[in-house]
Scaffold this motif. Sequence first.
Motif, PDB file in Angstrom:
ATOM      1  N   TYR A 157       0.793  -1.233   0.000  1.00 46.79           N
ATOM      2  CA  TYR A 157       0.000   0.000   0.000  1.00 46.79           C
ATOM      3  C   TYR A 157       0.824   1.280   0.000  1.00 46.79           C
ATOM      4  O   TYR A 157       0.669   2.125   0.862  1.00 46.79           O
ATOM      5  N   PHE A 175      -5.214  -0.993  -5.634  1.00 53.07           N
ATOM      6  CA  PHE A 175      -6.209  -1.679  -4.807  1.00 53.07           C
ATOM      7  C   PHE A 175      -7.602  -1.057  -5.019  1.00 53.07           C
ATOM      8  O   PHE A 175      -8.603  -1.787  -5.116  1.00 53.07           O
ATOM      9  N   ILE A 181      -8.953  -2.594  -7.976  1.00 57.06           N
ATOM     10  CA  ILE A 181      -9.384  -3.983  -7.717  1.00 57.06           C
ATOM     11  C   ILE A 181     -10.815  -3.999  -7.187  1.00 57.06           C
ATOM     12  O   ILE A 181     -11.637  -4.814  -7.603  1.00 57.06           O
ATOM     13  N   TYR A 211     -13.966  -9.108  -8.489  1.00 57.49           N
ATOM     14  CA  TYR A 211     -13.702  -8.896  -7.057  1.00 57.49           C
ATOM     15  C   TYR A 211     -15.020  -8.521  -6.355  1.00 57.49           C
ATOM     16  O   TYR A 211     -15.397  -7.362  -6.262  1.00 57.49           O
ATOM     17  N   GLY A 263     -13.992  -4.409   5.138  1.00 58.72           N
ATOM     18  CA  GLY A 263     -13.133  -4.813   4.024  1.00 58.72           C
ATOM     19  C   GLY A 263     -12.544  -6.206   4.125  1.00 58.72           C
ATOM     20  O   GLY A 263     -11.816  -6.634   3.246  1.00 58.72           O
ATOM     21  N   SER A 264     -12.825  -6.912   5.207  1.00 62.26           N
ATOM     22  CA  SER A 264     -12.247  -8.244   5.439  1.00 62.26           C
ATOM     23  C   SER A 264     -10.719  -8.229   5.497  1.00 62.26           C
ATOM     24  O   SER A 264     -10.069  -9.217   5.174  1.00 62.26           O
ATOM     25  N   THR A 265     -10.167  -7.100   5.930  1.00 62.66           N
ATOM     26  CA  THR A 265      -8.712  -7.033   6.089  1.00 62.66           C
ATOM     27  C   THR A 265      -8.249  -7.975   7.191  1.00 62.66           C
ATOM     28  O   THR A 265      -7.090  -8.404   7.209  1.00 62.66           O
ATOM     29  N   ASN A 310      -6.315 -10.937   6.156  1.00 61.42           N
ATOM     30  CA  ASN A 310      -4.905 -10.850   5.760  1.00 61.42           C
ATOM     31  C   ASN A 310      -3.946 -11.135   6.915  1.00 61.42           C
ATOM     32  O   ASN A 310      -2.720 -11.071   6.738  1.00 61.42           O
ATOM     33  N   TYR A 350      -9.003 -13.240  -7.506  1.00 64.25           N
ATOM     34  CA  TYR A 350      -7.589 -12.894  -7.307  1.00 64.25           C
ATOM     35  C   TYR A 350      -6.763 -13.126  -8.579  1.00 64.25           C
ATOM     36  O   TYR A 350      -5.537 -13.023  -8.561  1.00 64.25           O
ATOM     37  N   THR A 380      -4.832  -7.272 -10.426  1.00 60.54           N
ATOM     38  CA  THR A 380      -4.294  -7.914  -9.216  1.00 60.54           C
ATOM     39  C   THR A 380      -2.832  -8.308  -9.430  1.00 60.54           C
ATOM     40  O   THR A 380      -2.003  -8.189  -8.518  1.00 60.54           O
ATOM     41  N   PHE A 388      -0.864  -5.212  -9.004  1.00 63.85           N
ATOM     42  CA  PHE A 388      -0.848  -4.892  -7.571  1.00 63.85           C
ATOM     43  C   PHE A 388       0.232  -5.735  -6.865  1.00 63.85           C
ATOM     44  O   PHE A 388       1.033  -5.231  -6.075  1.00 63.85           O
ATOM     45  N   MET A 411      -1.238 -15.455  -2.361  1.00 59.70           N
ATOM     46  CA  MET A 411      -0.654 -14.759  -3.510  1.00 59.70           C
ATOM     47  C   MET A 411       0.852 -14.915  -3.420  1.00 59.70           C
ATOM     48  O   MET A 411       1.451 -14.702  -2.351  1.00 59.70           O
ATOM     49  N   GLU A 417       0.956 -12.582   0.187  1.00 56.90           N
ATOM     50  CA  GLU A 417      -0.301 -12.325   0.920  1.00 56.90           C
ATOM     51  C   GLU A 417      -1.062 -13.620   1.175  1.00 56.90           C
ATOM     52  O   GLU A 417      -1.075 -14.517   0.337  1.00 56.90           O
ATOM     53  N   SER A 437      -5.098 -14.543   2.340  1.00 55.66           N
ATOM     54  CA  SER A 437      -6.418 -13.938   2.556  1.00 55.66           C
ATOM     55  C   SER A 437      -7.355 -15.040   3.039  1.00 55.66           C
ATOM     56  O   SER A 437      -7.906 -15.805   2.237  1.00 55.66           O
TER      57      SER A 437
HETATM   58  C1  AVI Z   1      -7.305  -5.784   1.676  1.00 54.29           C
HETATM   59  N1  AVI Z   1      -7.620  -7.211   1.522  1.00 54.29           N
HETATM   60  C2  AVI Z   1      -8.797  -7.563   2.295  1.00 54.29           C
HETATM   61  C3  AVI Z   1      -7.665  -7.677   0.130  1.00 54.29           C
HETATM   62  C4  AVI Z   1      -8.003  -9.189   0.077  1.00 54.29           C
HETATM   63  O1  AVI Z   1      -8.922  -9.548  -0.661  1.00 54.29           O
HETATM   64  O2  AVI Z   1      -7.378  -9.973   0.798  1.00 54.29           O
HETATM   65  C5  AVI Z   1      -6.357  -7.431  -0.584  1.00 54.29           C
HETATM   66  C6  AVI Z   1      -6.321  -7.998  -1.974  1.00 54.29           C
HETATM   67  N2  AVI Z   1      -5.371  -8.770  -2.448  1.00 54.29           N
HETATM   68  C7  AVI Z   1      -5.648  -9.080  -3.692  1.00 54.29           C
HETATM   69  N3  AVI Z   1      -6.806  -8.559  -4.023  1.00 54.29           N
HETATM   70  C8  AVI Z   1      -7.247  -7.851  -2.954  1.00 54.29           C
END
Ligand code: AVI
Length: 322
Positions: free
Chosen positions: A37, A45, A48, A54, A160-162, A165, A205, A212, A215, A251, A279, A281
């Motif tokens: 970020y 993002f 996305i 998404y 946002g369901s962060t 992560n 994704y 993505t 990103f 990811m 990442e 998720s």
């Molecule tokens: C911020 N977060 C919730 C997103 C997710 O879906 O895990 C980040 C993201 N990574 C790829 N696309 C979106």
Amino acid sequence: MNGVSLHDLSAGQAASVAEVLRGLQSPQKELPCKLFYDEIGSQLFEQITTLDEYYPTRAELRIMRAAAADIAARLGPECLLIEYGSGSSIKTHILLDHLERPAGYVPIDISREQLEHAAATLARSYPALPILPVCADYTATAELPTALPPCTRRIAYYPGSTIGNFVPEDARRFLASIAEVSGRDGGLLIGVDLKKDPLMLHRAYNDALGVTAAFNLNILARLNREVGANFALDHFRHYAFYNPVFARVEMHLVSLTEQTVRVAHANIHFDRGESIWTEASYKYNPPEFAALAARAGWRVQQVWMDDRGLFSVHYLTVAGAA
Ligand code: AVI
């Protein structure tokens, strides 16, 4: 900044060389997803969240629009809203539009620019609302400004369901720190992405436009810009897949060739096919999330879902409170 003064608890947000090298020198190479970020990554993002594939952002918005009055009634009058992450989004507006006489709004974000922008935008929409932005890495510090407006209760908002992560144990620790900040009568409103058809997750994704992928690859471009690395972006491939054993989308950036990359003062060797994990998720069904939250001192009061069962918004209170 429109008369809103910012409380700065951040130690700057440049990529930390020590943290980056620790990750790249591990047997499974990895980079922390917070590095996505920077300014370019935040813009990617945002893109996305508008992609056809998404679904989470749209599903959460549908829930917030449909349940706003219900949610506001649960949160009660004169609450202090503490948002983890930047608060410029439509979701925050929906919530603030429905809350009864909110006592104040405290957005916490590591990105100073995003925070200033969000606070200024909200100050224009809600001129009478006390806004106290805090610039901090909220995963590392639970500290808040000492002079907060009086309120009936503190409500943490984490859309946002962060939370997905974080690996589950870190999620538990973070939720426990929010419980501490919220205090005895505190509440938590949180967005959580649900388990679903793995193909739908795969598409979300691996979008057709490659946003993505851009990103994900931007994390290497950022290291080139900020820590003197020399990653050749076309020697790495975005690779994302759903791992049903751990209920998470992973990811990775996979090296397409055997290569050595300079990162700050170190040389990092890659075998052909070796990956950097960037990442995770995690996806939860409601009882699984309730169990995780319970281990952090929270009790679920209500769960809202969209009509397709893609996403959930949970309202929790601190366990043991009256
Ligand atoms: C911020 N977060 C919730 C997103 C997710 O879906 O895990 C980040 C993201 N990574 C790829 N696309 C979106």
